[in-house]
Motif scaffolding. Structure first.
Motif, PDB file in Angstrom:
ATOM      1  N   LYS A 179      73.753   1.959 -18.987  1.00 53.15           N
ATOM      2  CA  LYS A 179      72.658   2.537 -19.632  1.00 53.15           C
ATOM      3  C   LYS A 179      71.919   1.111 -19.271  1.00 53.15           C
ATOM      4  O   LYS A 179      70.886   0.891 -17.856  1.00 53.15           O
ATOM      5  CB  LYS A 179      71.664   3.215 -20.520  1.00 53.15           C
ATOM      6  CG  LYS A 179      70.098   3.189 -19.952  1.00 53.15           C
ATOM      7  CD  LYS A 179      69.591   4.038 -21.447  1.00 53.15           C
ATOM      8  CE  LYS A 179      68.317   4.250 -21.511  1.00 53.15           C
ATOM      9  NZ  LYS A 179      67.617   4.922 -22.799  1.00 53.15           N
ATOM     10  N   GLU A 180      72.523  -0.019 -19.605  1.00 59.37           N
ATOM     11  CA  GLU A 180      71.900  -1.514 -19.361  1.00 59.37           C
ATOM     12  C   GLU A 180      71.633  -1.790 -17.833  1.00 59.37           C
ATOM     13  O   GLU A 180      70.988  -2.242 -18.075  1.00 59.37           O
ATOM     14  CB  GLU A 180      71.708  -1.975 -20.634  1.00 59.37           C
ATOM     15  CG  GLU A 180      71.660  -1.871 -22.267  1.00 59.37           C
ATOM     16  CD  GLU A 180      71.784  -2.044 -22.898  1.00 59.37           C
ATOM     17  OE1 GLU A 180      72.818  -3.126 -23.012  1.00 59.37           O
ATOM     18  OE2 GLU A 180      71.745  -2.181 -24.381  1.00 59.37           O
ATOM     19  N   ALA A 181      72.617  -1.792 -17.603  1.00 59.41           N
ATOM     20  CA  ALA A 181      72.924  -2.186 -16.303  1.00 59.41           C
ATOM     21  C   ALA A 181      72.512  -1.448 -15.106  1.00 59.41           C
ATOM     22  O   ALA A 181      72.109  -2.887 -14.586  1.00 59.41           O
ATOM     23  CB  ALA A 181      74.690  -2.228 -16.333  1.00 59.41           C
ATOM     24  N   LEU A 182      71.994  -0.338 -15.557  1.00 55.18           N
ATOM     25  CA  LEU A 182      71.545   0.088 -14.129  1.00 55.18           C
ATOM     26  C   LEU A 182      70.093   0.195 -14.632  1.00 55.18           C
ATOM     27  O   LEU A 182      69.056  -0.369 -13.154  1.00 55.18           O
ATOM     28  CB  LEU A 182      71.537   2.116 -14.288  1.00 55.18           C
ATOM     29  CG  LEU A 182      72.909   2.499 -13.465  1.00 55.18           C
ATOM     30  CD1 LEU A 182      72.381   4.051 -14.636  1.00 55.18           C
ATOM     31  CD2 LEU A 182      73.084   2.859 -13.048  1.00 55.18           C
ATOM     32  N   GLU A 183      69.586  -0.211 -15.511  1.00 55.26           N
ATOM     33  CA  GLU A 183      68.489  -0.981 -15.701  1.00 55.26           C
ATOM     34  C   GLU A 183      68.130  -2.046 -15.055  1.00 55.26           C
ATOM     35  O   GLU A 183      66.969  -2.754 -14.854  1.00 55.26           O
ATOM     36  CB  GLU A 183      67.343  -0.720 -17.136  1.00 55.26           C
ATOM     37  CG  GLU A 183      67.055   0.225 -18.010  1.00 55.26           C
ATOM     38  CD  GLU A 183      66.997   0.676 -19.373  1.00 55.26           C
ATOM     39  OE1 GLU A 183      66.777  -0.539 -19.798  1.00 55.26           O
ATOM     40  OE2 GLU A 183      66.615   1.600 -20.032  1.00 55.26           O
ATOM     41  N   ASN A 184      69.140  -2.858 -15.549  1.00 53.22           N
ATOM     42  CA  ASN A 184      68.668  -4.472 -15.304  1.00 53.22           C
ATOM     43  C   ASN A 184      68.714  -4.482 -13.554  1.00 53.22           C
ATOM     44  O   ASN A 184      68.216  -5.154 -13.009  1.00 53.22           O
ATOM     45  CB  ASN A 184      69.730  -5.392 -15.781  1.00 53.22           C
ATOM     46  CG  ASN A 184      69.898  -5.473 -16.890  1.00 53.22           C
ATOM     47  OD1 ASN A 184      68.404  -5.211 -17.885  1.00 53.22           O
ATOM     48  ND2 ASN A 184      71.084  -6.107 -17.263  1.00 53.22           N
ATOM     49  N   ALA A 185      69.499  -3.506 -13.187  1.00 55.88           N
ATOM     50  CA  ALA A 185      69.819  -3.722 -11.423  1.00 55.88           C
ATOM     51  C   ALA A 185      68.822  -3.073 -10.496  1.00 55.88           C
ATOM     52  O   ALA A 185      68.207  -3.851  -9.764  1.00 55.88           O
ATOM     53  CB  ALA A 185      71.305  -2.256 -10.828  1.00 55.88           C
ATOM     54  N   ALA A 186      67.918  -1.932 -12.017  1.00 57.92           N
ATOM     55  CA  ALA A 186      66.627  -2.045 -11.270  1.00 57.92           C
ATOM     56  C   ALA A 186      65.045  -2.475 -11.046  1.00 57.92           C
ATOM     57  O   ALA A 186      64.959  -3.266 -10.283  1.00 57.92           O
ATOM     58  CB  ALA A 186      66.230  -0.403 -11.313  1.00 57.92           C
ATOM     59  N   LYS A 187      65.118  -3.243 -11.981  1.00 57.18           N
ATOM     60  CA  LYS A 187      64.757  -4.546 -12.149  1.00 57.18           C
ATOM     61  C   LYS A 187      65.034  -5.506 -10.548  1.00 57.18           C
ATOM     62  O   LYS A 187      64.028  -6.406 -10.036  1.00 57.18           O
ATOM     63  CB  LYS A 187      64.639  -5.428 -13.576  1.00 57.18           C
ATOM     64  CG  LYS A 187      64.220  -4.341 -14.551  1.00 57.18           C
ATOM     65  CD  LYS A 187      64.831  -5.104 -16.068  1.00 57.18           C
ATOM     66  CE  LYS A 187      64.021  -4.621 -17.414  1.00 57.18           C
ATOM     67  NZ  LYS A 187      63.924  -5.099 -18.496  1.00 57.18           N
ATOM     68  N   GLU A 188      66.101  -6.229 -10.616  1.00 58.75           N
ATOM     69  CA  GLU A 188      66.272  -6.898  -9.989  1.00 58.75           C
ATOM     70  C   GLU A 188      65.959  -6.401  -8.548  1.00 58.75           C
ATOM     71  O   GLU A 188      65.847  -7.243  -7.471  1.00 58.75           O
ATOM     72  CB  GLU A 188      67.895  -7.021 -10.247  1.00 58.75           C
ATOM     73  CG  GLU A 188      68.246  -7.861 -10.726  1.00 58.75           C
ATOM     74  CD  GLU A 188      69.887  -8.375 -10.812  1.00 58.75           C
ATOM     75  OE1 GLU A 188      70.766  -7.801  -9.683  1.00 58.75           O
ATOM     76  OE2 GLU A 188      70.398  -8.527 -11.751  1.00 58.75           O
ATOM     77  N   LEU A 189      66.344  -5.262  -8.145  1.00 56.51           N
ATOM     78  CA  LEU A 189      65.555  -4.599  -6.750  1.00 56.51           C
ATOM     79  C   LEU A 189      64.099  -4.593  -6.806  1.00 56.51           C
ATOM     80  O   LEU A 189      63.432  -4.616  -5.391  1.00 56.51           O
ATOM     81  CB  LEU A 189      66.017  -2.808  -6.607  1.00 56.51           C
ATOM     82  CG  LEU A 189      67.278  -2.962  -6.424  1.00 56.51           C
ATOM     83  CD1 LEU A 189      68.038  -1.386  -6.575  1.00 56.51           C
ATOM     84  CD2 LEU A 189      67.763  -3.915  -5.226  1.00 56.51           C
TER      85      LEU A 189
END
Length: 163
Positions: free
Chosen positions: A152-162
């Motif tokens: 979840k944390e990895a997906l949230e970080n990836a979403a922030k980068e996008l």
């Protein structure tokens, strides 16, 4: 006018369970003679010098039972065998109806106690069998929770980068 009970029964500190007089089979009567008393501890009953019996320990018990052709109870069936012996004794012994009822009552209570023990043992065995798998399941659930949090944390970080 009712007869005065003997002095032994007038004592206030003695707890008498039941009273009985000698009877013939099928006839129940009561008298002022105490049938059972709870005034002694088990050890005192076994070591009482006023009781005319040589049966005071397991050695003398086994010797007597074997001399009368009775089976010695084994650990796993002791309660059932004792209950069966009480039932047999209640129909073969020359005892009064009150004593027959008491012997049968004790046998029934022993049978019920054995059922409760069997149920308790079954519950203990079942608990022991499922305890290991439950612990493993809890450990795996914890790992899945940790992995889910990490993803979840990895997906949230990836979403922030996008963004």
């Amino acid at each position: 006018m009712a007869p005065t009970p003997p002095k032994a029964l007038q004592a206030t500190n003695q707890s008498v369970i039941a009273t009985a007089a000698p009877t013939t089979r099928g006839q129940k009567t009561t008298a002022s003679k105490p049938l059972l008393s709870k005034s002694k501890e088990i050890e005192n009953h076994l070591t009482d010098l006023d009781i005319r019996s040589e049966i005071k320990n397991s050695v003398s018990t086994k010797k007597l039972l074997l001399s009368h052709g009775l089976d010695l109870p084994i650990a796993c069936n002791a309660i059932k065998q004792i209950a069966h012996a009480l039932l047999e004794f209640s129909i073969t012994a020359e005892v009064g109806a009150t004593h027959v009822d008491i012997l049968r009552s004790m046998a029934i209570l022993l049978i019920e106690a054995e059922k409760n023990l069997n149920a308790a043992n079954l519950i203990d065995k079942f608990s022991a069998l499922i305890q290991g798998p439950i612990v493993q399941l809890e450990e795996k659930a914890t790992r899945i929770e940790e992995a889910t949090t990490t993803h979840k944390e990895a997906l949230e970080n990836a979403a922030k980068e996008l963004r």
